[in-house]
Structures are given as C-alpha cells and as structure tokens.
Design a protein around this motif. Structure first.
Motif, PDB file in Angstrom:
ATOM      1  N   VAL A  50       0.838  -1.205   0.000  1.00 22.29           N
ATOM      2  CA  VAL A  50       0.000   0.000   0.000  1.00 22.29           C
ATOM      3  C   VAL A  50       0.872   1.254   0.000  1.00 22.29           C
ATOM      4  O   VAL A  50       0.628   2.196  -0.758  1.00 22.29           O
ATOM      5  CB  VAL A  50      -0.951   0.010   1.221  1.00 22.29           C
ATOM      6  CG1 VAL A  50      -1.655   1.355   1.341  1.00 22.29           C
ATOM      7  CG2 VAL A  50      -1.990  -1.095   1.077  1.00 22.29           C
ATOM      8  N   PHE A  51       1.911   1.267   0.850  1.00 21.24           N
ATOM      9  CA  PHE A  51       2.787   2.441   0.888  1.00 21.24           C
ATOM     10  C   PHE A  51       3.507   2.622  -0.443  1.00 21.24           C
ATOM     11  O   PHE A  51       3.615   3.746  -0.957  1.00 21.24           O
ATOM     12  CB  PHE A  51       3.816   2.298   2.015  1.00 21.24           C
ATOM     13  CG  PHE A  51       4.786   3.447   2.075  1.00 21.24           C
ATOM     14  CD1 PHE A  51       4.408   4.652   2.628  1.00 21.24           C
ATOM     15  CD2 PHE A  51       6.068   3.327   1.553  1.00 21.24           C
ATOM     16  CE1 PHE A  51       5.285   5.727   2.677  1.00 21.24           C
ATOM     17  CE2 PHE A  51       6.950   4.388   1.588  1.00 21.24           C
ATOM     18  CZ  PHE A  51       6.564   5.591   2.153  1.00 21.24           C
ATOM     19  N   ALA A  52       4.002   1.515  -1.015  1.00 18.98           N
ATOM     20  CA  ALA A  52       4.696   1.609  -2.298  1.00 18.98           C
ATOM     21  C   ALA A  52       3.777   2.151  -3.382  1.00 18.98           C
ATOM     22  O   ALA A  52       4.211   2.885  -4.279  1.00 18.98           O
ATOM     23  CB  ALA A  52       5.225   0.223  -2.702  1.00 18.98           C
ATOM     24  N   HIS A  53       2.483   1.815  -3.292  1.00 14.99           N
ATOM     25  CA  HIS A  53       1.524   2.320  -4.278  1.00 14.99           C
ATOM     26  C   HIS A  53       1.191   3.790  -4.012  1.00 14.99           C
ATOM     27  O   HIS A  53       1.170   4.605  -4.943  1.00 14.99           O
ATOM     28  CB  HIS A  53       0.247   1.480  -4.229  1.00 14.99           C
ATOM     29  CG  HIS A  53      -0.794   1.900  -5.218  1.00 14.99           C
ATOM     30  ND1 HIS A  53      -0.648   1.740  -6.578  1.00 14.99           N
ATOM     31  CD2 HIS A  53      -2.002   2.505  -5.042  1.00 14.99           C
ATOM     32  CE1 HIS A  53      -1.711   2.221  -7.204  1.00 14.99           C
ATOM     33  NE2 HIS A  53      -2.551   2.686  -6.291  1.00 14.99           N
ATOM     34  N   GLY A  96      -2.333  14.946  -7.372  1.00 15.61           N
ATOM     35  CA  GLY A  96      -3.744  15.288  -7.454  1.00 15.61           C
ATOM     36  C   GLY A  96      -4.614  14.401  -6.580  1.00 15.61           C
ATOM     37  O   GLY A  96      -5.657  14.837  -6.071  1.00 15.61           O
ATOM     38  N   PHE A  97      -4.193  13.147  -6.376  1.00 17.55           N
ATOM     39  CA  PHE A  97      -4.959  12.244  -5.513  1.00 17.55           C
ATOM     40  C   PHE A  97      -4.993  12.770  -4.083  1.00 17.55           C
ATOM     41  O   PHE A  97      -6.025  12.728  -3.410  1.00 17.55           O
ATOM     42  CB  PHE A  97      -4.336  10.845  -5.547  1.00 17.55           C
ATOM     43  CG  PHE A  97      -4.936   9.892  -4.546  1.00 17.55           C
ATOM     44  CD1 PHE A  97      -6.165   9.304  -4.778  1.00 17.55           C
ATOM     45  CD2 PHE A  97      -4.273   9.602  -3.362  1.00 17.55           C
ATOM     46  CE1 PHE A  97      -6.725   8.429  -3.850  1.00 17.55           C
ATOM     47  CE2 PHE A  97      -4.815   8.741  -2.431  1.00 17.55           C
ATOM     48  CZ  PHE A  97      -6.037   8.147  -2.678  1.00 17.55           C
ATOM     49  N   SER A 119      -4.336  13.422   3.231  1.00 19.81           N
ATOM     50  CA  SER A 119      -3.248  12.474   3.437  1.00 19.81           C
ATOM     51  C   SER A 119      -3.219  11.966   4.874  1.00 19.81           C
ATOM     52  O   SER A 119      -2.886  10.795   5.122  1.00 19.81           O
ATOM     53  CB  SER A 119      -1.907  13.121   3.077  1.00 19.81           C
ATOM     54  OG  SER A 119      -1.699  14.298   3.828  1.00 19.81           O
ATOM     55  N   LEU A 120      -3.576  12.824   5.833  1.00 22.07           N
ATOM     56  CA  LEU A 120      -3.583  12.394   7.229  1.00 22.07           C
ATOM     57  C   LEU A 120      -4.666  11.344   7.480  1.00 22.07           C
ATOM     58  O   LEU A 120      -4.489  10.430   8.288  1.00 22.07           O
ATOM     59  CB  LEU A 120      -3.795  13.597   8.156  1.00 22.07           C
ATOM     60  CG  LEU A 120      -2.592  14.535   8.303  1.00 22.07           C
ATOM     61  CD1 LEU A 120      -2.996  15.785   9.061  1.00 22.07           C
ATOM     62  CD2 LEU A 120      -1.446  13.825   9.016  1.00 22.07           C
ATOM     63  N   GLU A 121      -5.789  11.464   6.780  1.00 22.66           N
ATOM     64  CA  GLU A 121      -6.845  10.457   6.930  1.00 22.66           C
ATOM     65  C   GLU A 121      -6.401   9.138   6.303  1.00 22.66           C
ATOM     66  O   GLU A 121      -6.672   8.067   6.845  1.00 22.66           O
ATOM     67  CB  GLU A 121      -8.138  10.949   6.281  1.00 22.66           C
ATOM     68  CG  GLU A 121      -9.319  10.023   6.527  1.00 22.66           C
ATOM     69  CD  GLU A 121     -10.645  10.626   6.086  1.00 22.66           C
ATOM     70  OE1 GLU A 121     -11.615   9.867   5.997  1.00 22.66           O
ATOM     71  OE2 GLU A 121     -10.698  11.845   5.839  1.00 22.66           O
ATOM     72  N   ILE A 122      -5.721   9.230   5.167  1.00 22.29           N
ATOM     73  CA  ILE A 122      -5.187   8.021   4.544  1.00 22.29           C
ATOM     74  C   ILE A 122      -4.187   7.356   5.482  1.00 22.29           C
ATOM     75  O   ILE A 122      -4.175   6.129   5.641  1.00 22.29           O
ATOM     76  CB  ILE A 122      -4.516   8.369   3.200  1.00 22.29           C
ATOM     77  CG1 ILE A 122      -5.568   8.863   2.201  1.00 22.29           C
ATOM     78  CG2 ILE A 122      -3.775   7.161   2.623  1.00 22.29           C
ATOM     79  CD1 ILE A 122      -4.982   9.433   0.933  1.00 22.29           C
ATOM     80  N   GLN A 123      -3.353   8.167   6.106  1.00 27.24           N
ATOM     81  CA  GLN A 123      -2.375   7.651   7.055  1.00 27.24           C
ATOM     82  C   GLN A 123      -3.068   6.945   8.212  1.00 27.24           C
ATOM     83  O   GLN A 123      -2.645   5.857   8.636  1.00 27.24           O
ATOM     84  CB  GLN A 123      -1.532   8.811   7.581  1.00 27.24           C
ATOM     85  CG  GLN A 123      -0.615   8.471   8.741  1.00 27.24           C
ATOM     86  CD  GLN A 123       0.017   9.716   9.337  1.00 27.24           C
ATOM     87  OE1 GLN A 123       0.331  10.668   8.636  1.00 27.24           O
ATOM     88  NE2 GLN A 123       0.183   9.722  10.643  1.00 27.24           N
ATOM     89  N   SER A 124      -4.138   7.553   8.724  1.00 21.65           N
ATOM     90  CA  SER A 124      -4.876   6.946   9.830  1.00 21.65           C
ATOM     91  C   SER A 124      -5.497   5.623   9.406  1.00 21.65           C
ATOM     92  O   SER A 124      -5.471   4.643  10.154  1.00 21.65           O
ATOM     93  CB  SER A 124      -5.954   7.911  10.327  1.00 21.65           C
ATOM     94  OG  SER A 124      -6.704   7.336  11.367  1.00 21.65           O
ATOM     95  N   VAL A 129      -5.952  14.906  14.682  1.00 18.63           N
ATOM     96  CA  VAL A 129      -4.824  14.944  15.614  1.00 18.63           C
ATOM     97  C   VAL A 129      -3.537  15.274  14.868  1.00 18.63           C
ATOM     98  O   VAL A 129      -2.753  16.134  15.277  1.00 18.63           O
ATOM     99  CB  VAL A 129      -4.678  13.598  16.346  1.00 18.63           C
ATOM    100  CG1 VAL A 129      -3.365  13.547  17.120  1.00 18.63           C
ATOM    101  CG2 VAL A 129      -5.844  13.383  17.286  1.00 18.63           C
ATOM    102  N   GLY A 130      -3.300  14.579  13.742  1.00 23.95           N
ATOM    103  CA  GLY A 130      -2.090  14.817  12.970  1.00 23.95           C
ATOM    104  C   GLY A 130      -1.987  16.239  12.470  1.00 23.95           C
ATOM    105  O   GLY A 130      -0.916  16.855  12.503  1.00 23.95           O
ATOM    106  N   GLU A 131      -3.114  16.779  12.024  1.00 25.62           N
ATOM    107  CA  GLU A 131      -3.110  18.144  11.494  1.00 25.62           C
ATOM    108  C   GLU A 131      -2.809  19.161  12.590  1.00 25.62           C
ATOM    109  O   GLU A 131      -1.996  20.076  12.409  1.00 25.62           O
ATOM    110  CB  GLU A 131      -4.463  18.446  10.854  1.00 25.62           C
ATOM    111  CG  GLU A 131      -4.518  19.788  10.153  1.00 25.62           C
ATOM    112  CD  GLU A 131      -5.836  20.007   9.423  1.00 25.62           C
ATOM    113  OE1 GLU A 131      -5.861  20.841   8.523  1.00 25.62           O
ATOM    114  OE2 GLU A 131      -6.830  19.331   9.770  1.00 25.62           O
ATOM    115  N   MET A 132      -3.444  19.014  13.744  1.00 28.06           N
ATOM    116  CA  MET A 132      -3.254  19.977  14.826  1.00 28.06           C
ATOM    117  C   MET A 132      -1.836  19.901  15.392  1.00 28.06           C
ATOM    118  O   MET A 132      -1.189  20.927  15.620  1.00 28.06           O
ATOM    119  CB  MET A 132      -4.273  19.734  15.952  1.00 28.06           C
ATOM    120  CG  MET A 132      -5.711  20.064  15.571  1.00 28.06           C
ATOM    121  SD  MET A 132      -5.915  21.787  15.021  1.00 28.06           S
ATOM    122  CE  MET A 132      -6.032  21.548  13.248  1.00 28.06           C
TER     123      MET A 132
END
Length: 582
Positions: free
Chosen positions: A100-103, A110-111, A117-122, A203-206
């Motif tokens: 998943v990370f490699a992809h 644009g994606f 990105s923080l939600e994807i990370q979560s 949390v990540g954003e703040m």
C-alpha cells in the motif's frame, strides 16, 4: 456482504499465497486441536461409564491417562496453531502495508489534493491493525469453531438422535438474529472506521501545526472540535457495540436454553434407563461445544465484518490508479542542456476544473540561461514547475525537454533532470546527513561536506554538538529559515541536475540570511539552466530574461530594462513588488 466487499476480502486473502507451507501448518494444527477437543467428549463418556460406573481403579486410571494424553496433544496443537496463525497475521499485514505504501508514494499529487493524506495515514494504521487482529486471530477462531460446530453436530447424532433434534431446532433461531444484527453491525462498522480515521487525521493536522495553534490561542476551540470528533466516533461505536451485545445475548439465551431443555429430556432418559450417564455427559459436553462455537462465531462475526470493511478500504487504496505514470515504451532522453519548450499549454487543477490556471502558454527556455518568472500571486508560476515535473499533466498543448515531449519520457529520467528548491524547503525527521543524502543516497562524506561548503552551511553544521549526525525535528523545527534554505540548496547541489527550478528562497529572509542564501544560489546556478520564480529585485536584475505571467498567459518577455519600457503591467508590478522607483 456486498460483491465489492467479497472481492476485497478475496484480494486480501491472495496475500497468503506466498506462505502456503505456513498456512498448511496452521490448518493442520487447527484440525488437530479441533479433533482432539471433540475426542475429549468420548474420553468423558468412557471415564463415566467404564471408570466411575464400574468402580475399577485400573480402568479409571487408564482412561484418565488417555484423557491427559489428549490434553497434552491439545496443548502442543494449540501452541503450533497460535504461533503459525499469529506469524501469518503479522507477515501478511507487513506485506500489505509495504504494498500500500509503495503504491501510495507513486500516486500523482492530485490524488492527495482530493483526499486528506492524514486520513489516509490513519486508515493505513487503524485498518491494518484491525486486519492484523483478524488474520492473526479471529479467522483462526472462526474456522476452529466452525469445525467444532460441524464435528459436534456429527457426534451429537452418533450419541443420541432424539436429543440432537432438540438442539438442532434451536439453530434456525440462532441464525436469524445473526443475520439481522450482523447487517446492522456491518454498516455501523464502516461508519466507525471512518470516524476513527477522521479523529487520527485531525490529531495529525493539529500537532503538525502546533505553533500556529498556540500562537493564536486556539487550543480551546481545537479541543472542542476534537471532542466533537471523538464523540461522533464514540456514538457510532456505542451503537455498533449495542448491536453486537444484543446479538451475543440473544444467541446465549437461545443456545443455552436449548441445552437446558436437552438436559431435562436427557436426564429423564437416564432415570428411565434409556441412556447411560456417560452418554448424557458426552452429549452435554458436545452441546456445550456447539453452544460455545455458535456464541464465538456470532461474536467474531462482528470483527470479521469490520475487517471486511477495512479490507475494502485498503483494496480501494491499492486499486487507485495513478493518473501520472511512465509510458510503456519511454523514449530515450538526450543529454540535458536545459532546452525546454512550453507550447500552447493549458491546464486546470482536477479539484477546480472550471478554473483555467494556465491558458495557452508558450515559452522557450534557452540552455544555460537564468529565466525569471514574475507575476501577481496566482498567476500560475508555481503551476509551471508542477507541470514541468509532471506532478500533473497538461490539458492541451505540450512541454518538451531537449525536443522530446515529457509525457514520452520515463518519469525517473525526467525528474532526475531537475533540482527543485522550494520557497518553503521540506526537511524530514532524521539527521542532517540523512536529509542531505535524500537527493543522492550514494554521496560520500567528502561530497556532502563539499556541497555544504558550497551552500555556506558547513560551518554551522560542524558547530552543532553532533555535527552532520544532529537529529532534526519534524520539518526541521529549531532551524532558522536561512539554515533550512541552505540545507535544501546543499541537497540540490548533491543532486547535480542540469536544470535548477528555484521558487525563490530569499523572499522571507532577513538581509544577512538572504546574503548567504543568495551566494549559495549563485554557486548552484553556475553552469546550469535556471528557472526562478522571482520575488526580489536582485533576482530579476541578474536574470538573463524575465517572463511576465498574467492569468496563466505569457504577457511579456525580455530583460528588465526592455520590460520596463515595453510593458505597463511589468512596470507597475516592478514598482509595487520590487520597490523600483517609478
């Protein structure tokens, strides 16, 4: 379960294929432990009928020893099953995370413009943790209980048909609530995962912008917003838990109610001499096995449904196509001198397709020259860098490098031709040396020091207690703007690319920092084609040519003196932005 979710589950299961031997060990241990557990019922029957009933110490000892042998085999089988199943869960999830990370890291920017990105990370962490739990535990529990359920039913029929009919009548009563509550749990599970991902993203954003948060005394408001996110997640989780709790409670009442009825009927048969005490004891054992299996399956079902949702979301990430990719048969890139041509380029960002950012833009960059891009904020200057690096593709027109359309080039070859120094340089968590090696992993220590000296940052680095091994905080916290810029320039020097893209680094620096950064930029741009987004007078005066961009179009092109005479817009911009007397 929807077809998409089933497909996601099957695709996730495909990650087990490379580990067929380990999977075989797990299944073998699974069947062994299930078989031994079912055999314990016959051991109980023999102890009761031939040990207790006969009052023979030898027979009782023999059957107790057989029972203990089965227990030892059960322990060995359970150890093997637990180890290999847990190992499989850890190994498979590690493989999925890597893939998943490699992809994700290859997806077009644009994606991430359209997805936080923080939600994807979560999701990548929370969903993976859930999948790990299911693959490494819940699936094994479900399979084991299915085997126990099937085996227990077979032994019930062998032991006593009449009592088995009583137990079997309860099965439809159990399946109906499982299906009813299970559907609700599945919907709530997906909603719960979304809410948890939103909590992680917030949390990540703040925390990532903690200085801004505290500078504006926004903590109280952010706490209130976070409390709302948490409460939303809790509300959905409470509903999901309530549905699962009802499911488990209903199953327990129905299953053990049927067992109670069976005990009454069986007890009457023992009293009347129709069956032996050992048969009733074995029957009770198998009934409890079946009841426990059904209860466990109903409990695990919620976890499996949540995991199916996690698998679906993970596969969605894996299957997200990248709109920017290398051609199947890329063209060979000639030696790069900096011959770049923009030909009638038009572009709009995918998130704002109705706004044309670049409009019929044409410009030829000469090899070896320093070209300054000037214009009002939002004119499209930085977008030209994005298009040149193929972070996005043009809507129409084309961009060529050394006479080759950049869409026909391998992405690695294309981007290797450029060194980018942004206005807000990006530094990663790690040591200074690791950050500098980012552009050239194979650079020697001597090359790194030489580049740092060229960027006028070496003396500062060696003055630090750990020198080049000094660890930087997230985004280089603790460094001044000028120090960050010179580290970024050092990295660009190590990249040794023939074309320099400079979103001018001196616009927000004090005079002393500007002096050192400007000296470093001068060294870096020597012998290279340089395209610079200009914010300072010193830059436009030293540039070979200046391109004035207005609303995504090339408005004027020439030297500073030429444009002051020929372009009214440039003259106004120069007076206002570069503090040039009118």
């Amino acid at each position: 379960m929807t077809s998409n979710r089933w497909q996601a589950v099957l695709k996730t299961a495909a990650f087990l294929k490379p580990y067929k031997l380990s999977l075989s060990f797990s299944l073998a241990a699974l069947f062994l432990t299930a078989g031994i557990t079912l055999s314990l019922g016959q051991g109980i029957r023999l102890m009761v009928d031939r040990g207790f009933a006969t009052q023979s110490p030898d027979l009782l000892t023999r059957y107790v020893l057989v029972f203990l042998l089965l227990v030892v085999l059960l322990a060995i089988g359970t150890f093997t099953r637990y180890y290999w199943v847990t190992w499989l869960g850890e190994r498979v999830i590690a493989d999925i995370r890597r893939k998943v990370f490699a992809h994700l890291i290859e997806l077009h920017p644009g994606f991430f413009e359209a997805n936080r990105s923080l939600e994807i990370q979560s999701r990548l962490t929370a969903d993976m943790t859930l999948l790990q739990s299911v693959v490494g535990s819940s699936i094994s529990v479900a399979l084991r209980n299915l085997i126990m359920l099937a085996g227990g039913i077979v032994w019930l029929f062998i032991t006593n048909v009449k009592l088995t009919v009583i137990v079997m009548l309860s099965i439809p009563l159990v399946i109906v609530p499982i299906l009813l509550f299970g559907r609700r749990v599945r919907v709530l599970s997906r909603q719960s995962q979304d809410r948890v991902a939103a909590v992680g993203a917030y949390v990540g954003e703040m925390l990532g912008q903690i200085k801004t948060v505290q500078a504006y005394n926004h903590q109280a408001m952010d706490k209130m917003h976070f409390d709302q996110y948490v409460e939303d997640a809790f509300h959905i989780a409470r509903q999901r838990t309530l549905q699962r709790a009802w499911l488990i409670a209903v199953v327990i009442v129905l299953v053990f109610g049927a067992i109670g009825m069976m005990l009454w009927v069986g007890g009457m048969d023992v009293i009347e001499g129709k069956i032996s005490g050992g048969e009733l004891a074995a029957f009770v054992f198998y009934s409890i096995i079946i009841g426990s299996a059904v209860g466990s399956i109903s409990e695990v079902l919620g976890e499996l449904q949540r995991a199916a949702g996690a698998a679906e979301r993970t596969m969605e990430l894996l299957e997200e196509p990248s709109q920017i990719s290398s051609p199947v048969d890329p063209r060979q890139l000639p030696a790069v001198t900096g011959n770049i041509v923009f030909q009638r380029v038009c572009f709009a960002y995918p998130s704002r397709p109705e706004i044309q950012v670049i409009n019929d833009f044409s410009l030829a960059v000469r090899p070896g020259e320093t070209l300054a891009l000037v214009g009002l904020s939002g004119a499209g200057k930085s977008t030209l860098f994005d298009l040149l690096l193929r972070f996005y593709d043009v809507r129409s027109g084309c961009i060529s490098l050394e006479g080759v359309n950049i869409r026909d080039l391998d992405l690695s070859d294309l981007r290797r031709s450029f060194a980018l120094v942004s206005q807000n340089p990006v530094l990663f968590h790690g040591s200074i040396e690791q950050n500098l090696r980012y552009a050239c992993p194979d650079a020697s220590d001597a090359e790194i020091e030489m580049a740092a000296k060229a960027a006028f940052i070496h003396d500062f680095i060696v003055s630090l207690p750990q020198g080049y091994q000094t660890s930087l905080g997230d985004t280089g916290l603790g460094l001044s703007g000028g120090q960050k810029q010179r580290l970024a320039i050092t990295r660009a020097i190590l990249a040794d690319a023939p074309v320099l893209l400079l979103d001018e680094a001196t616009s927000a620096l004090d005079s002393q920092s500007e002096h050192w950064v400007q000296q470093a930029i001068t060294r870096l741009s020597t012998g290279r084609t340089t395209i610079v987004i200009a914010h300072r007078l010193s830059t436009i005066l030293t540039s070979d040519r200046i391109a004035l961009i207005h609303h995504g179009r090339l408005e004027a092109l020439g030297t500073h003196v030429e444009l002051m005479e020929s372009s009214e817009l440039y003259a106004r911009l120069a007076i206002a932005q570069f503090q040039i007397p009118g």
